[in-house]
Structures are given as C-alpha cells and as structure tokens.
Design an enzyme around this catalytic site. Structure first.
Site, PDB file in Angstrom:
ATOM      1  N   TYR A  25       1.136   4.807  -7.509  1.00 44.60           N
ATOM      2  CA  TYR A  25       0.375   5.171  -6.304  1.00 44.60           C
ATOM      3  C   TYR A  25      -0.242   6.565  -6.342  1.00 44.60           C
ATOM      4  O   TYR A  25      -0.860   6.984  -5.359  1.00 44.60           O
ATOM      5  CB  TYR A  25       1.277   5.018  -5.073  1.00 44.60           C
ATOM      6  CG  TYR A  25       1.764   3.596  -4.882  1.00 44.60           C
ATOM      7  CD1 TYR A  25       0.862   2.569  -4.594  1.00 44.60           C
ATOM      8  CD2 TYR A  25       3.111   3.262  -5.022  1.00 44.60           C
ATOM      9  CE1 TYR A  25       1.294   1.260  -4.445  1.00 44.60           C
ATOM     10  CE2 TYR A  25       3.555   1.949  -4.859  1.00 44.60           C
ATOM     11  CZ  TYR A  25       2.644   0.960  -4.574  1.00 44.60           C
ATOM     12  OH  TYR A  25       3.069  -0.343  -4.416  1.00 44.60           O
ATOM     13  N   ASN A  76      -4.674  -0.572   4.953  1.00 42.62           N
ATOM     14  CA  ASN A  76      -3.768  -0.854   3.842  1.00 42.62           C
ATOM     15  C   ASN A  76      -2.430  -1.184   4.495  1.00 42.62           C
ATOM     16  O   ASN A  76      -1.686  -0.276   4.860  1.00 42.62           O
ATOM     17  CB  ASN A  76      -3.638   0.360   2.913  1.00 42.62           C
ATOM     18  CG  ASN A  76      -2.716   0.051   1.735  1.00 42.62           C
ATOM     19  OD1 ASN A  76      -2.019  -0.969   1.727  1.00 42.62           O
ATOM     20  ND2 ASN A  76      -2.692   0.934   0.754  1.00 42.62           N
ATOM     21  N   HIS A  82       1.542  -9.032   2.489  1.00 42.68           N
ATOM     22  CA  HIS A  82       1.967 -10.252   1.817  1.00 42.68           C
ATOM     23  C   HIS A  82       2.662 -11.260   2.725  1.00 42.68           C
ATOM     24  O   HIS A  82       2.913 -12.378   2.310  1.00 42.68           O
ATOM     25  CB  HIS A  82       2.859  -9.882   0.621  1.00 42.68           C
ATOM     26  CG  HIS A  82       2.293  -8.755  -0.200  1.00 42.68           C
ATOM     27  ND1 HIS A  82       1.059  -8.821  -0.800  1.00 42.68           N
ATOM     28  CD2 HIS A  82       2.760  -7.488  -0.461  1.00 42.68           C
ATOM     29  CE1 HIS A  82       0.802  -7.673  -1.427  1.00 42.68           C
ATOM     30  NE2 HIS A  82       1.816  -6.848  -1.228  1.00 42.68           N
ATOM     31  N   ASP A  89      -3.133 -12.042  12.923  1.00 43.16           N
ATOM     32  CA  ASP A  89      -3.520 -12.478  14.275  1.00 43.16           C
ATOM     33  C   ASP A  89      -4.063 -11.323  15.109  1.00 43.16           C
ATOM     34  O   ASP A  89      -5.001 -11.506  15.892  1.00 43.16           O
ATOM     35  CB  ASP A  89      -2.320 -13.114  14.996  1.00 43.16           C
ATOM     36  CG  ASP A  89      -2.046 -14.536  14.510  1.00 43.16           C
ATOM     37  OD1 ASP A  89      -2.912 -15.098  13.799  1.00 43.16           O
ATOM     38  OD2 ASP A  89      -0.979 -15.082  14.833  1.00 43.16           O
ATOM     39  N   HIS A 102      -6.099  -1.670  -1.140  1.00 42.68           N
ATOM     40  CA  HIS A 102      -4.833  -1.384  -1.826  1.00 42.68           C
ATOM     41  C   HIS A 102      -5.101  -0.374  -2.923  1.00 42.68           C
ATOM     42  O   HIS A 102      -6.104  -0.497  -3.638  1.00 42.68           O
ATOM     43  CB  HIS A 102      -4.225  -2.652  -2.424  1.00 42.68           C
ATOM     44  CG  HIS A 102      -3.973  -3.684  -1.381  1.00 42.68           C
ATOM     45  ND1 HIS A 102      -2.927  -3.601  -0.499  1.00 42.68           N
ATOM     46  CD2 HIS A 102      -4.680  -4.785  -1.041  1.00 42.68           C
ATOM     47  CE1 HIS A 102      -2.994  -4.624   0.338  1.00 42.68           C
ATOM     48  NE2 HIS A 102      -4.053  -5.353   0.031  1.00 42.68           N
ATOM     49  N   ILE A 103      -4.206   0.583  -3.027  1.00 42.34           N
ATOM     50  CA  ILE A 103      -4.355   1.620  -4.053  1.00 42.34           C
ATOM     51  C   ILE A 103      -4.194   1.008  -5.440  1.00 42.34           C
ATOM     52  O   ILE A 103      -4.972   1.267  -6.351  1.00 42.34           O
ATOM     53  CB  ILE A 103      -3.304   2.735  -3.821  1.00 42.34           C
ATOM     54  CG1 ILE A 103      -3.550   3.424  -2.464  1.00 42.34           C
ATOM     55  CG2 ILE A 103      -3.318   3.741  -4.972  1.00 42.34           C
ATOM     56  CD1 ILE A 103      -2.399   4.288  -1.968  1.00 42.34           C
ATOM     57  N   SER A 104      -3.167   0.187  -5.590  1.00 41.36           N
ATOM     58  CA  SER A 104      -2.866  -0.399  -6.901  1.00 41.36           C
ATOM     59  C   SER A 104      -3.625  -1.710  -7.093  1.00 41.36           C
ATOM     60  O   SER A 104      -4.164  -2.274  -6.133  1.00 41.36           O
ATOM     61  CB  SER A 104      -1.357  -0.641  -7.019  1.00 41.36           C
ATOM     62  OG  SER A 104      -0.955  -1.634  -6.093  1.00 41.36           O
ATOM     63  N   ARG A 109       0.113  -7.231 -10.692  1.00 42.70           N
ATOM     64  CA  ARG A 109       1.518  -6.839 -10.523  1.00 42.70           C
ATOM     65  C   ARG A 109       2.369  -8.089 -10.256  1.00 42.70           C
ATOM     66  O   ARG A 109       2.050  -9.161 -10.747  1.00 42.70           O
ATOM     67  CB  ARG A 109       1.612  -5.795  -9.401  1.00 42.70           C
ATOM     68  CG  ARG A 109       0.801  -4.523  -9.739  1.00 42.70           C
ATOM     69  CD  ARG A 109       0.901  -3.495  -8.642  1.00 42.70           C
ATOM     70  NE  ARG A 109       2.276  -3.028  -8.445  1.00 42.70           N
ATOM     71  CZ  ARG A 109       2.690  -2.377  -7.354  1.00 42.70           C
ATOM     72  NH1 ARG A 109       1.829  -2.123  -6.374  1.00 42.70           N
ATOM     73  NH2 ARG A 109       3.945  -1.991  -7.244  1.00 42.70           N
ATOM     74  N   ARG A 113       2.666  -9.970  -4.774  1.00 40.46           N
ATOM     75  CA  ARG A 113       1.596  -9.033  -4.370  1.00 40.46           C
ATOM     76  C   ARG A 113       0.204  -9.651  -4.473  1.00 40.46           C
ATOM     77  O   ARG A 113      -0.769  -9.101  -3.991  1.00 40.46           O
ATOM     78  CB  ARG A 113       1.663  -7.753  -5.203  1.00 40.46           C
ATOM     79  CG  ARG A 113       2.915  -6.949  -4.946  1.00 40.46           C
ATOM     80  CD  ARG A 113       2.853  -5.573  -5.586  1.00 40.46           C
ATOM     81  NE  ARG A 113       4.195  -5.072  -5.830  1.00 40.46           N
ATOM     82  CZ  ARG A 113       4.935  -4.414  -4.941  1.00 40.46           C
ATOM     83  NH1 ARG A 113       4.472  -4.148  -3.742  1.00 40.46           N
ATOM     84  NH2 ARG A 113       6.152  -4.009  -5.248  1.00 40.46           N
TER      85      ARG A 113
HETATM   86  C1  DQA Z   1      -0.083  -1.479  -1.693  1.00 36.26           C
HETATM   87  C2  DQA Z   1       0.391  -2.667  -2.516  1.00 36.26           C
HETATM   88  C3  DQA Z   1       1.514  -3.396  -1.791  1.00 36.26           C
HETATM   89  O1  DQA Z   1       1.955  -4.500  -2.562  1.00 36.26           O
HETATM   90  C4  DQA Z   1       2.684  -2.460  -1.574  1.00 36.26           C
HETATM   91  O2  DQA Z   1       3.707  -3.115  -0.862  1.00 36.26           O
HETATM   92  C5  DQA Z   1       2.288  -1.197  -0.922  1.00 36.26           C
HETATM   93  C6  DQA Z   1       1.058  -0.536  -1.337  1.00 36.26           C
HETATM   94  C7  DQA Z   1      -1.163  -0.651  -2.433  1.00 36.26           C
HETATM   95  O3  DQA Z   1      -1.777   0.186  -1.793  1.00 36.26           O
HETATM   96  O4  DQA Z   1      -1.343  -0.812  -3.641  1.00 36.26           O
HETATM   97  O5  DQA Z   1       3.026  -0.647  -0.113  1.00 36.26           O
HETATM   98  O6  DQA Z   1      -0.678  -1.959  -0.507  1.00 36.26           O
END
Ligand code: DQA
Length: 148
Positions: A25, A76, A82, A89, A102-104, A109, A113
């Site tokens: 991250y 985010n 997930h 809703d 999402h950062i990643s 992964r 995810r």
């Molecule tokens: C996330 C990816 C999610 O799977 C994880 O639970 C996070 C960060 C991301 O920014 O990559 O908390 O949303």
C-alpha cells in the site's frame, strides 16, 4: 460555473497507510494522501472533501449525507468492497456518480479480492495504480459528470 464537489471516502484500515503493509500500500500516510489528492484536484478546479472510517454504518451514513450535496463520490471501501451489500445499497440509494478505487492490483492478489460487490453502483473503477489512482478517479469521474 460552480466547482464540482467530490467526496472521497476511505474505508477500514486505510487510516493505517504508511504503516500498513507498505510493500503493498506504499509509504504515504493517510493525511498526506488526502493532501496529495486535494492538491491535484485543486489544480483542476475540483473541490474535494475527505472521510475515513473503519465502520460500515458510518460509511453508509456519510454516503446518505452526500445526497444533494456532492456531484460525485470516489470510494475505496477497503475490505468492505468484497462483501458489503449494505454499502452497495447506500450508493444505489443516493444515485450519485461513483468511482471505485483500490491502491493495489486487487485482480492479481487473493481470490476474495477479485470480487467487488459495490462495482454495479460505480461508473469508474480503478485499481493497481497506487495513490495516483485516486487522482485518476477524481479526474475520470468529473469528466463523466461534465459530459452527462
Ligand atoms: C484495497 C484492497 C482491499 O482488498 C483491501 O481490503 C484494502 C485496500 C486497496 O486499496 O488496494 O483494505 O481496497
């Protein structure tokens, strides 16, 4: 013309940025990330507000209170992505154009995810671009809102 207003919501554990798994991250802290997004949004004449919570209900309340106040939401939702049908809703309830970020690279992964239950409520989805992804999300979302 008045400025577009974007609400940037971050979910659980994102307040731990800089400390939390920096290899995944990154090293920037949450306050620094907000500054970075705000600076880039300001340059484009976009107003941004920020909210972070580790609690599902607080995120839902914030989405509700964005109704008729914000032109767009960048979210985010962390791990809530997930499995939180309640956040899906809430986004559908207010019907504000929303970008999921999402950062990643969530697709490369763990299996869990790869699933986003909030995606049906989002018109932009960005992942795997690090912090820049938030800026891209703000820009892409405002582009969509402006041509609507
Ligand atoms: C996330 C990816 C999610 O799977 C994880 O639970 C996070 C960060 C991301 O920014 O990559 O908390 O949303």
């Amino acid at each position: 013309m008045s400025k577009l207003k974007i609400l940037v919501i971050n979910g659980p554990n994102l307040n731990m940025l800089g400390i939390r798994e920096p290899d995944i991250y990154g090293k920037m802290t949450y306050p620094k990330l907000c500054e970075f997004i705000k600076e880039k949004a300001d340059e484009a004449g976009i107003e941004t507000c920020f909210f972070q919570s580790n609690h599902e209900g607080a995120i839902i309340d914030e989405i509700h209170s964005a109704y008729q106040k914000f032109d767009g939401i960048v979210i985010n939702p962390g791990a809530f992505t997930h499995y939180s049908y309640a956040i899906l809703d809430a986004l559908k309830s207010v019907d504000i154009p929303t970008a999921e970020i999402h950062i990643s690279d969530v697709d490369s992964r763990e299996e869990f995810r790869k699933i986003s239950v909030i995606r049906p409520a989002c018109c932009v989805c960005i992942y795997g671009r690090g912090y820049q992804g938030y800026v891209d999300a703000v820009y892409e979302l405002t582009e969509k809102i402006s041509i609507k």
